[in-house]
Scaffold this motif. Sequence first.
Motif, PDB file in Angstrom:
ATOM      1  N   ALA A 118       8.032   4.042  -9.467  1.00 43.46           N
ATOM      2  CA  ALA A 118       9.328   4.705  -9.396  1.00 43.46           C
ATOM      3  C   ALA A 118       9.898   4.700  -7.989  1.00 43.46           C
ATOM      4  O   ALA A 118      10.961   5.282  -7.758  1.00 43.46           O
ATOM      5  N   GLY A 119       9.207   4.062  -7.044  1.00 39.23           N
ATOM      6  CA  GLY A 119       9.710   3.986  -5.685  1.00 39.23           C
ATOM      7  C   GLY A 119       9.527   5.264  -4.893  1.00 39.23           C
ATOM      8  O   GLY A 119      10.313   5.552  -3.987  1.00 39.23           O
ATOM      9  N   ILE A 120       8.491   6.050  -5.208  1.00 42.54           N
ATOM     10  CA  ILE A 120       8.187   7.280  -4.472  1.00 42.54           C
ATOM     11  C   ILE A 120       6.886   7.067  -3.711  1.00 42.54           C
ATOM     12  O   ILE A 120       5.842   6.770  -4.316  1.00 42.54           O
ATOM     13  N   TYR A 121       6.928   7.213  -2.392  1.00 39.80           N
ATOM     14  CA  TYR A 121       5.784   6.919  -1.529  1.00 39.80           C
ATOM     15  C   TYR A 121       5.413   8.161  -0.719  1.00 39.80           C
ATOM     16  O   TYR A 121       6.290   8.887  -0.234  1.00 39.80           O
ATOM     17  N   LEU A 122       4.125   8.381  -0.562  1.00 37.60           N
ATOM     18  CA  LEU A 122       3.622   9.573   0.120  1.00 37.60           C
ATOM     19  C   LEU A 122       3.068   9.224   1.491  1.00 37.60           C
ATOM     20  O   LEU A 122       2.321   8.246   1.644  1.00 37.60           O
ATOM     21  N   PRO A 139      14.584   4.173  -3.024  1.00 40.27           N
ATOM     22  CA  PRO A 139      13.195   4.569  -2.777  1.00 40.27           C
ATOM     23  C   PRO A 139      13.128   5.884  -2.002  1.00 40.27           C
ATOM     24  O   PRO A 139      14.026   6.219  -1.228  1.00 40.27           O
ATOM     25  N   VAL A 140      12.066   6.632  -2.213  1.00 40.12           N
ATOM     26  CA  VAL A 140      11.886   7.939  -1.582  1.00 40.12           C
ATOM     27  C   VAL A 140      10.562   7.937  -0.833  1.00 40.12           C
ATOM     28  O   VAL A 140       9.518   7.600  -1.411  1.00 40.12           O
ATOM     29  N   VAL A 141      10.589   8.304   0.443  1.00 37.09           N
ATOM     30  CA  VAL A 141       9.384   8.462   1.254  1.00 37.09           C
ATOM     31  C   VAL A 141       9.200   9.950   1.520  1.00 37.09           C
ATOM     32  O   VAL A 141      10.060  10.587   2.143  1.00 37.09           O
ATOM     33  N   ILE A 172       0.881  -1.168   0.000  1.00 38.44           N
ATOM     34  CA  ILE A 172       0.000   0.000   0.000  1.00 38.44           C
ATOM     35  C   ILE A 172       0.920   1.219   0.000  1.00 38.44           C
ATOM     36  O   ILE A 172       1.377   1.661   1.059  1.00 38.44           O
ATOM     37  N   PRO A 173       1.230   1.783  -1.152  1.00 36.36           N
ATOM     38  CA  PRO A 173       2.314   2.770  -1.246  1.00 36.36           C
ATOM     39  C   PRO A 173       2.037   4.109  -0.577  1.00 36.36           C
ATOM     40  O   PRO A 173       2.953   4.716  -0.029  1.00 36.36           O
TER      41      PRO A 173
END
Length: 447
Positions: A319-323, A279-281, A172-173
């Motif tokens: 793209a490995g970007i999660y909010l 990855p970016v959070v 669940i990104p």
Amino acid sequence: MALVLVLVAALVALRWVRPAWWWLTVGWALAVVRVLRRWSSVMDACGLVEDPSRLRLMVARWVHRPLPSPRVPRLVRLRVTSTGIVVRVRLLPGQDAYDFRSASDRLRHSFAMQQVTCREVRAGLVELRMTGFDVLARVHMHEVAGTSGDGLRLPVAVVEDGSTHWRDYRRIPHALTIGATQSGKSVYQRRLVKLLAPLPVALVGIDCKEGVELAPYAPRLSALVSTPEDALGLLNGLLERMEAVYQLIRREQRISADTPAAEITSDIWGLPAELRPTPVVVIVDEVAELALVASKAEEKRRDAIITALVRLAQLGRAAGIYLEVCGQRFGADLGSGITMLRAQLSARTVHRVNDEGTAKMALSDAAPDAVAAAVRISPDRPGVAVAATAAGGWSLIRTPHTTMREAVTACTEHAAATPRINEIAAWQPSPAVSLSKAPMRPAATLA
């Protein structure tokens, strides 16, 4: 006699002071006996029995025997855990899991348990998890395996049935966290930062409260902004990174007849480890500060910010970007595009709120029956929240108390592992940023 009285008094005191110890000593045995003795009568009282078949009734009349009693769901297995009892029940013809789920509160009172939840194991078999004491009263979590490596699966809270609530970014990104002041929302955020700090991820902070919430984590942040203007530039940089990652994935797919199926991928997790981007959070501390405008001149900037967030929510997972979007209120009154953004934030965590409307904004499209539970959260239990997903399931959770010092210590210890993201490097805080200093502005602005 005096020894017996002392023993009873000790058990009563143990149940009050250390309910978990009381459960592991004598509580589980008393609960097992209570469940086994009352099973048939409780099933009957809760309307979970079925009338005997016509054949059995007919045979009883023919042989002049007493009419058979109603059929009771069969208790297949009973297992004792450190927090309660897990019971598996074989359903009778005509029953479904909803029958037991709707009767869970009556079962809780009948068996004198703290909490009863129901889930379907497979067709014809349900599982009842009965909690023996208030698990959310004193929350203490051990570091569970799975918080390291590429999994990005973090144990952030304890569920009311004693299990662990996980924040799984790959499954669940994107997430939305709502809560009033002093509801425990910041504690939940600190817990996430503390668990993310040791992992090979880039942490990005957007904190328009002059950085008071996220600036202490500056040693571990790859970017930090404190104004809507800088937030727009940061989000545009993340969009550039997203496009570059997509180009990398497309270049490395190499789809041909002789390419093994396991090597074909559409996201970063299928790439070789040496080529996989970090990855970016992205943690947004107060989303309303990005959406509120005071003049016509600010509307264009606001629309650009919301559009960028919506694009990251729709396309950023591969793209490995999660909010991680946080706020006190999140609804259509913040302007156009907000509901579109909310629809992309599948994981919902709602702490105590000031009004029912706020709970409906966060939960009505994900788990409508959880709205009442969110409104009933007591102010004297900060950290308790309703966790829901787009699949419709929800549970009551509580985050272990995490101080700002614990989160800052984790960020400081792993500051050397902070990755540099070229597209947003202008907003990377200086290593000299301390708790008493405001977050650094981009180098171009400082110049």
